[in-house]
Design an enzyme around this catalytic site. Structure first.
Site, PDB file in Angstrom:
ATOM      1  N   GLY B  47     -21.812 -10.117  20.571  1.00  0.00           N
ATOM      2  CA  GLY B  47     -20.367 -10.003  20.437  1.00  0.00           C
ATOM      3  C   GLY B  47     -19.721 -10.364  21.748  1.00  0.00           C
ATOM      4  O   GLY B  47     -19.704 -11.540  22.105  1.00  0.00           O
ATOM      5  N   SER B 114     -27.218 -13.715  22.969  1.00  0.00           N
ATOM      6  CA  SER B 114     -25.800 -14.063  22.988  1.00  0.00           C
ATOM      7  C   SER B 114     -25.102 -13.187  24.032  1.00  0.00           C
ATOM      8  O   SER B 114     -25.561 -13.115  25.161  1.00  0.00           O
ATOM      9  CB  SER B 114     -25.232 -13.882  21.575  1.00  0.00           C
ATOM     10  OG  SER B 114     -23.963 -14.439  21.466  1.00  0.00           O
ATOM     11  N   TRP B 115     -24.045 -12.478  23.659  1.00  0.00           N
ATOM     12  CA  TRP B 115     -23.445 -11.537  24.619  1.00  0.00           C
ATOM     13  C   TRP B 115     -24.480 -10.513  25.112  1.00  0.00           C
ATOM     14  O   TRP B 115     -24.425 -10.068  26.258  1.00  0.00           O
ATOM     15  CB  TRP B 115     -22.250 -10.812  23.990  1.00  0.00           C
ATOM     16  CG  TRP B 115     -21.969  -9.513  24.687  1.00  0.00           C
ATOM     17  CD1 TRP B 115     -22.278  -8.261  24.252  1.00  0.00           C
ATOM     18  CD2 TRP B 115     -21.375  -9.340  25.988  1.00  0.00           C
ATOM     19  NE1 TRP B 115     -21.918  -7.315  25.182  1.00  0.00           N
ATOM     20  CE2 TRP B 115     -21.355  -7.956  26.250  1.00  0.00           C
ATOM     21  CE3 TRP B 115     -20.868 -10.227  26.935  1.00  0.00           C
ATOM     22  CZ2 TRP B 115     -20.835  -7.425  27.432  1.00  0.00           C
ATOM     23  CZ3 TRP B 115     -20.346  -9.707  28.118  1.00  0.00           C
ATOM     24  CH2 TRP B 115     -20.326  -8.315  28.354  1.00  0.00           C
TER      25      TRP B 115
END
Lengths: 321, 321
Positions: B47, B114-115
């Site tokens: 996210g 990802s994040w």
């Protein structure tokens, strides 16, 4: 007709029934060939690059019982002479050559089939001679706008293939990397054969490493052949440094109104990182009656299964028109 | 033929779950599964704002690992939902430390995509002695060019149809800075405006996260309003604030703090959310980390080739202290 089986993505291999040469200028002499059915529907295949040349596999996008299949090598490449020549070699010379070949072969109108640079040339030809084109089958769309050129030689592809890009720019000293195309052009047109060959190899390797969804050793081998790379790299770079010889960068888009009546199919691989999907989307918007086929599991190459199947389906659909 | 690929471990239920009050307003959900005596690993979700799901437990051998998942501030089962207050990278890093102490873990493996990779890198740079190994996927270091690639120009060229949907809610005059335009709407006082923006924001990301996006997945996730709201609001909040890093290259500037930590970097070639460029830049700054590029994968942790590499990595590290 020759049916395409479910697991086939191309028609069977065939040999040409006629081939020859056409002198199109004092200097340039083009190789052409015809295969399939001499009484069939005429189609001309426009190869990519520019400078890529034709290959026997290019005959196989067309039902040989229904199509009279015309292939030719554009100026300076394949079996055309003089090899790798940049003299009198522009988009508009090639458009005139396509027309000269049509007349020479006594063909009234023909289907025009082209991918990558072949799609550029197909649209340029169709906009110049809209009444000579029965249908357009276009793949891996490239309309030679600045945005499209910058995607491949600067902003886009490199972000997804930074490893291949590093090798591509390693050929050029850092102080010349600000304008890579110009730096490559100097080397590709150098008097020193070794310099030309090294630049041609690196230029072609960059393109072949990113042309398919998954790495393709066969393509890499083909694109490492010096007989191929010199014409390919020199001619391609020559066209790029001259903005495709367009009057302005959006010329092909500006003239789309002249070809709205031509039935058109656009085939594009989702993961085409040479000519991004956006190119096809924009052309489709400019030709709202066109059919757009997005192949989810393919890159740029004409020979990935989803792409070749979609192309064969398009030519099959048009075969009886 | 590819050798057969590793798949996820079976689904398991947690043996312990709870909430930890990490500030006056924030309470975070955490859970433990696998072997209570096993090697500790903490899973950092993406996210920011993505939250954890039961499938995230399945990257680890449950006989060998003590698997710790938690929902970062404002998302998943943590409360208050979708809150942007006291919600920064440094707050999350403090939470990870608080959780480690609460669970009485000396050092743990840190796993994030990802994040989650951004957070893992920043956490490891701040608390290197709390980290036994790093397993990172779909690398994101939150530099401006990475945010622009996904929210302004880049991924847009590969998914032009989905991009059209993404920009549609934003008036022409605001499209030069889509992140700001979305942030304004995602933080609007009107819940309708917030929700509409959150749906469009989440749909864009879900439409581009898999090599082969499925309409079903996209629809399912985008119709989960609670998920979309936390996901979009928290993401936009972090991206507007450049991840709360003192400089865009903060992770690279602090890489020496963590270069001694054994690490595997797993990256999909066709990750258009966090393109290979970032993994490549990280690899160059940190050559000791093993880089595994998966040729046939996008961004998601659940792409078959990505699962294979992640499970291989956690298995390899399972018996290492």
């Amino acid at each position: 007709m020759t049916a395409l089986r479910d697991d086939d993505t191309l028609y069977p291999e065939i040999e040409p029934y006629h081939f020859g040469r056409l002198q199109v200028s004092e200097l340039h002499d083009l190789y052409f060939e015809e295969s399939g059915n001499p009484k069939g529907k005429p189609v001309v295949f426009l190869h990519g690059g520019p400078g890529g040349g034709t290959d026997p596999k290019h005959r196989r996008f067309f039902d040989p019982e229904k199509y009279r299949i015309v292939l030719f090598d554009q100026r300076g490449c394949g079996q055309s002479d003089p090899h790798a020549s940049l003299v009198d070699n522009t988009t508009w010379h090639l458009v005139a050559d396509v027309e000269a070949l049509r007349e020479y072969l006594g063909i009234e109108r023909w289907q025009v089939f082209g991918g990558s640079w072949g799609s550029t040339l197909a649209v340029a030809y169709a906009e110049t001679y809209p009444d000579r084109v029965t249908e357009l089958v276009l793949r891996g769309i490239f309309m030679f706008t600045k945005r499209e050129a910058e995607w491949f030689y600067g902003k886009g592809t490199r972000v997804l293939f930074p490893d291949a890009w590093d090798d591509f720019i390693a050929e050029i000293p850092e102080d010349e990397q600000g304008d890579l195309i110009a730096a490559y052009y100097r080397r590709l047109t150098s008097d020193d054969e070794a310099v030309r060959d090294a630049a041609a190899a690196a230029w072609s390797l960059w393109e072949s490493r990113v042309a398919t969804l998954l790495p393709d050793p066969e393509l890499l081998r083909h694109c490492a052949d010096p007989a191929f790379t010199l014409a390919f790299a020199r001619i391609e770079c020559h066209y790029f440094i001259n903005g495709g010889f367009l009057k302005h960068e959006k010329q092909l888009f500006a003239n789309l109104h002249t070809i709205q009546h031509i039935p058109t199919t656009i085939v594009h691989g989702r993961y085409d990182v040479i000519c991004s999907m956006e190119n096809a989307w924009r052309l489709h918007k400019g030709l709202p009656k066109s059919d757009l086929v997005v192949v989810r599991d393919a890159g740029h190459s004409a020979f990935e299964p989803g792409i070749s199947r979609a192309l064969c389906e398009a030519t099959a659909r048009y075969a009886d028109l | 033929m590819l050798p057969s690929r590793r798949t996820l471990y079976p689904e398991i239920a947690p043996y312990d779950a709870g909430h930890l009050q990490v500030s006056e307003i924030h309470s975070i959900y955490y859970e433990q599964s696998g072997n209570p005596e096993g090697k500790p690993v903490v899973f950092l979700h993406g996210g920011p704002g993505g939250g954890c799901s039961p499938r995230h437990r399945c990257f680890f051998d449950p006989d060998k690992y003590r698997i710790i998942l938690f929902d970062q501030r404002g998302c998943g089962r943590s409360t208050p939902h979708a809150s942007l207050e006291e919600n920064t990278t440094w707050d999350l890093i403090a939470d990870i430390e608080a959780l480690r102490e609460h669970l009485d873990v000396d050092a743990w493996q840190v796993f994030g995509g990802s994040w989650g990779s951004t957070l893992a890198l920043a956490y490891a740079a701040k608390h290197p002695f709390a980290v036994s190994q790093l397993v990172l996927r779909g690398i994101f270091t939150l530099r401006p060019q990475e945010v622009l690639w996904f929210y302004q120009e880049g991924a847009s060229s590969i998914f032009p149809e989905a991009w059209e949907q993404f920009v549609a809610p934003i008036p022409m005059g605001e499209r030069a800075d889509l992140l700001t335009a979305y942030y304004i709407r995602l933080t609007s006082s009107d819940p309708e405006v917030r929700l509409e923006a959150a749906r469009a924001w989440s749909t864009w990301e879900l439409s581009t996260s898999h090599l082969f996006p499925s309409a079903e997945d996209i629809h399912q996730a985008a119709s989960d309003d609670e998920f979309s709201l936390a996901f979009a609001r928290i993401e936009a909040h972090y991206f507007m604030n450049q991840g709360f890093f003192a400089s865009p290259w903060w992770i690279y500037d602090n890489i020496d703090n963590l270069r001694h930590i054994p690490a595997v970097i797993v990256q999909g070639r066709y990750d258009v959310v966090c393109p290979v460029q970032t993994a490549w830049d990280l690899h160059k700054a940190w050559p000791e980390a093993e880089l595994r590029i998966v040729d046939d994968a996008g961004h998601s942790a659940f792409e078959p080739g990505i699962i294979h590499e992640l499970v291989e990595a956690t298995d390899r590290f399972a018996d290492v202290l």
